[in-house]
Motif scaffolding. Structure first.
Motif, PDB file in Angstrom:
ATOM      1  N   SER A   1      -6.975   3.983   0.129  1.00 33.99           N
ATOM      2  CA  SER A   1      -5.656   3.966   0.770  1.00 33.99           C
ATOM      3  C   SER A   1      -5.711   4.604   2.156  1.00 33.99           C
ATOM      4  O   SER A   1      -5.200   4.052   3.131  1.00 33.99           O
ATOM      5  CB  SER A   1      -4.633   4.720  -0.078  1.00 33.99           C
ATOM      6  OG  SER A   1      -4.561   4.172  -1.366  1.00 33.99           O
TER       7      SER A   1
ATOM      8  N   TRP B   1       3.593   0.549   5.948  1.00 32.90           N
ATOM      9  CA  TRP B   1       3.460   0.489   4.484  1.00 32.90           C
ATOM     10  C   TRP B   1       4.639   1.148   3.772  1.00 32.90           C
ATOM     11  O   TRP B   1       4.801   0.961   2.565  1.00 32.90           O
ATOM     12  CB  TRP B   1       2.135   1.099   4.027  1.00 32.90           C
ATOM     13  CG  TRP B   1       1.876   2.490   4.510  1.00 32.90           C
ATOM     14  CD1 TRP B   1       1.216   2.833   5.654  1.00 32.90           C
ATOM     15  CD2 TRP B   1       2.271   3.722   3.901  1.00 32.90           C
ATOM     16  NE1 TRP B   1       1.167   4.202   5.785  1.00 32.90           N
ATOM     17  CE2 TRP B   1       1.799   4.774   4.720  1.00 32.90           C
ATOM     18  CE3 TRP B   1       2.967   4.046   2.740  1.00 32.90           C
ATOM     19  CZ2 TRP B   1       2.013   6.118   4.420  1.00 32.90           C
ATOM     20  CZ3 TRP B   1       3.176   5.386   2.437  1.00 32.90           C
ATOM     21  CH2 TRP B   1       2.702   6.407   3.274  1.00 32.90           C
TER      22      TRP B   1
ATOM     23  N   PRO C   1       5.689  -2.056   0.949  1.00 36.69           N
ATOM     24  CA  PRO C   1       4.692  -1.430   0.077  1.00 36.69           C
ATOM     25  C   PRO C   1       3.616  -2.373  -0.455  1.00 36.69           C
ATOM     26  O   PRO C   1       2.694  -1.917  -1.131  1.00 36.69           O
ATOM     27  CB  PRO C   1       5.533  -0.864  -1.074  1.00 36.69           C
ATOM     28  CG  PRO C   1       6.923  -0.778  -0.552  1.00 36.69           C
ATOM     29  CD  PRO C   1       7.047  -1.902   0.425  1.00 36.69           C
TER      30      PRO C   1
ATOM     31  N   LEU D   1       0.176  -1.183   0.019  1.00 39.48           N
ATOM     32  CA  LEU D   1      -0.364  -0.203  -0.921  1.00 39.48           C
ATOM     33  C   LEU D   1      -0.977  -0.888  -2.130  1.00 39.48           C
ATOM     34  O   LEU D   1      -2.017  -0.467  -2.653  1.00 39.48           O
ATOM     35  CB  LEU D   1       0.750   0.750  -1.383  1.00 39.48           C
ATOM     36  CG  LEU D   1       1.407   1.557  -0.261  1.00 39.48           C
ATOM     37  CD1 LEU D   1       2.566   2.376  -0.816  1.00 39.48           C
ATOM     38  CD2 LEU D   1       0.397   2.451   0.415  1.00 39.48           C
TER      39      LEU D   1
END
Lengths: 211, 211, 211
Positions: free
Chosen positions: B38, B59, B63, B66
């Protein structure tokens, strides 16, 4: 040009020079010089603008700062070998950058919040963050862990500026006082090895021995 | 899906893969893989958005990025031992990520400011920051200090994109040109050991010897 | 004082204490203690606010947090030598900070976006970033690379908080559940050496041998 802008350009230029000298010590190519010069030159001010929410940060708004970094990097790429000791030049330039930037950071933090505590911290962060990044990226021994006073000088410069401003001195006088205070303390530490007491603490043991 | 979004997902995915491979080299557990994947995958773009003031960063707004990092990390946790040399895969994926991200960073910086100088720097930072973070956190030798051109490739890719855009080429063509330029330069450096001259500089001496 | 504010002050105070203990292990002076205490105490929350676009960051808006860091640093400067093992105190305080901050970070990320994925990541980043900065700056072996679960505990605490919130539990209950989950996992890892499996991966070879 107003005094704070002069300090800002001075801080960027001399920190950029320390980054380029660090690149030279590591025998990097010209782009390595440009990279370390830029990161060191604009790192502290970028951190300051980000925590204050003053984004886009200063060099996005005014790319002249990038030109300053690039020019310094190119000049030092061709001339760094002429110095007898690049490290000695690096730490003295770093002292000038520290003095310029602790006042600049304190001024911007104080203007944005009116809090002396915030001004001390933004002054300290602005002055030290570029050099910390430089040492981390170049794998140099961090200036933070050397015994001579370093963060202390930034804090004294920022404190002198804030006190002078709160006492009603004009900006130019308060700035000059702050810059000189920080430079005298850092310069004295470099020349005479000034240190602060370290308390009664013993050195740390290896984590694996104590857990 | 527009070209810049493809580049963004590609940059995140391959940088996440290099982070996971680095975690594998350090024999970390699955969460260590997720963490390094990440940080490496989104680190450069986060830095770009922060300095441009484009917050909340990409992000947080979307999302899905992610999810890409997490998926890549889990796949590599179970398959990394199958590669003969994870480090070799890591540096080639890193080259692809560098190529995608230098154009993506330059495009976002150019769109936000119209300044070629800012676009070069945001391109360079976006492309290199994730890998720098990865190497710092994993305690790997920093890719910055290796002799082959690295930052140079990012700068060339960003420069090609900006020049092509200023010359009026459509976005897809300018992006392709930028990505290919960066990848050819970085790939050539990896395969043939291309380096830039390092000037006349001697290696640095120990600070304690010269102060 | 609402529960999240208590967690925030607790996270800042105990992380500041770990920074001061790290400074003591490196035999730094009082300003070194103040610096490492501040960076560790406010680092994670600063990162959280920056990526969420919640700037100026929390300690600029409310400088009381800086006072907490400074007070903790001064107290530990004079008392750190009294502990039999500063490192042991450091990792246990770090566990408390991790537990408080993973919930605080998840709560802020969830409130800002409503996304469980973002909340997990802001929880993890808030809880780990201060400690990562501390270890990088002090040159300690990074807690990230130690075998016991660390990031995992932050992720479990953030996850428990998010699940409990989505299940409709009141804020105080969800927060308590998250804090306890994270602390039990991290504390158990410290006390009983809990680890996660590391897959089949071999340790990394030297880059120069495989390129």
């Amino acid at each position: 040009m107003p005094i704070l802008e002069i300090l800002d350009y001075a801080g960027v230029a001399v920190f950029a020079a320390t980054g380029a000298l660090s690149a030279s010590r590591k025998q990097l190519d010209i782009i390595g010089h440009l990279f370390l010069a830029s990161v060191t030159g604009i790192g502290g001010g970028t951190m300051r603008d980000v925590v204050l929410g003053a984004t886009p940060v200063f060099w996005v708004t005014n790319p002249t700062y990038l030109l300053v970094c690039a020019t310094v990097a190119v000049i030092l790429f061709f001339t760094a070998h002429l110095f007898d000791s690049r490290y000695r030049v690096l730490v003295w330039l770093d002292a000038i950058g520290l003095a310029a930037y602790c006042v600049m950071g304190a001024a911007k933090g104080f203007a944005a919040t009116g809090s002396a505590g915030v001004a001390l911290v933004t002054g300290m962060l602005t002055a030290t963050f570029g050099g910390i990044l430089r040492d981390l990226l170049a794998g140099e021994p961090s200036v933070l862990l050397r015994p001579e006073v370093y963060v202390t000088a930034a804090l004294i410069g920022a404190g002198a500026f804030v006190l002078a401003t709160m006492a009603g001195l004009p900006l130019a006088a308060a700035s000059t006082l702050g810059v000189l205070s920080a430079f005298v303390v850092r310069g004295g530490a470099l020349k005479y090895g000034w240190t602060l007491p370290t308390g009664k603490a013993l050195p740390g043991r290896d984590p694996d021995d104590v857990m």
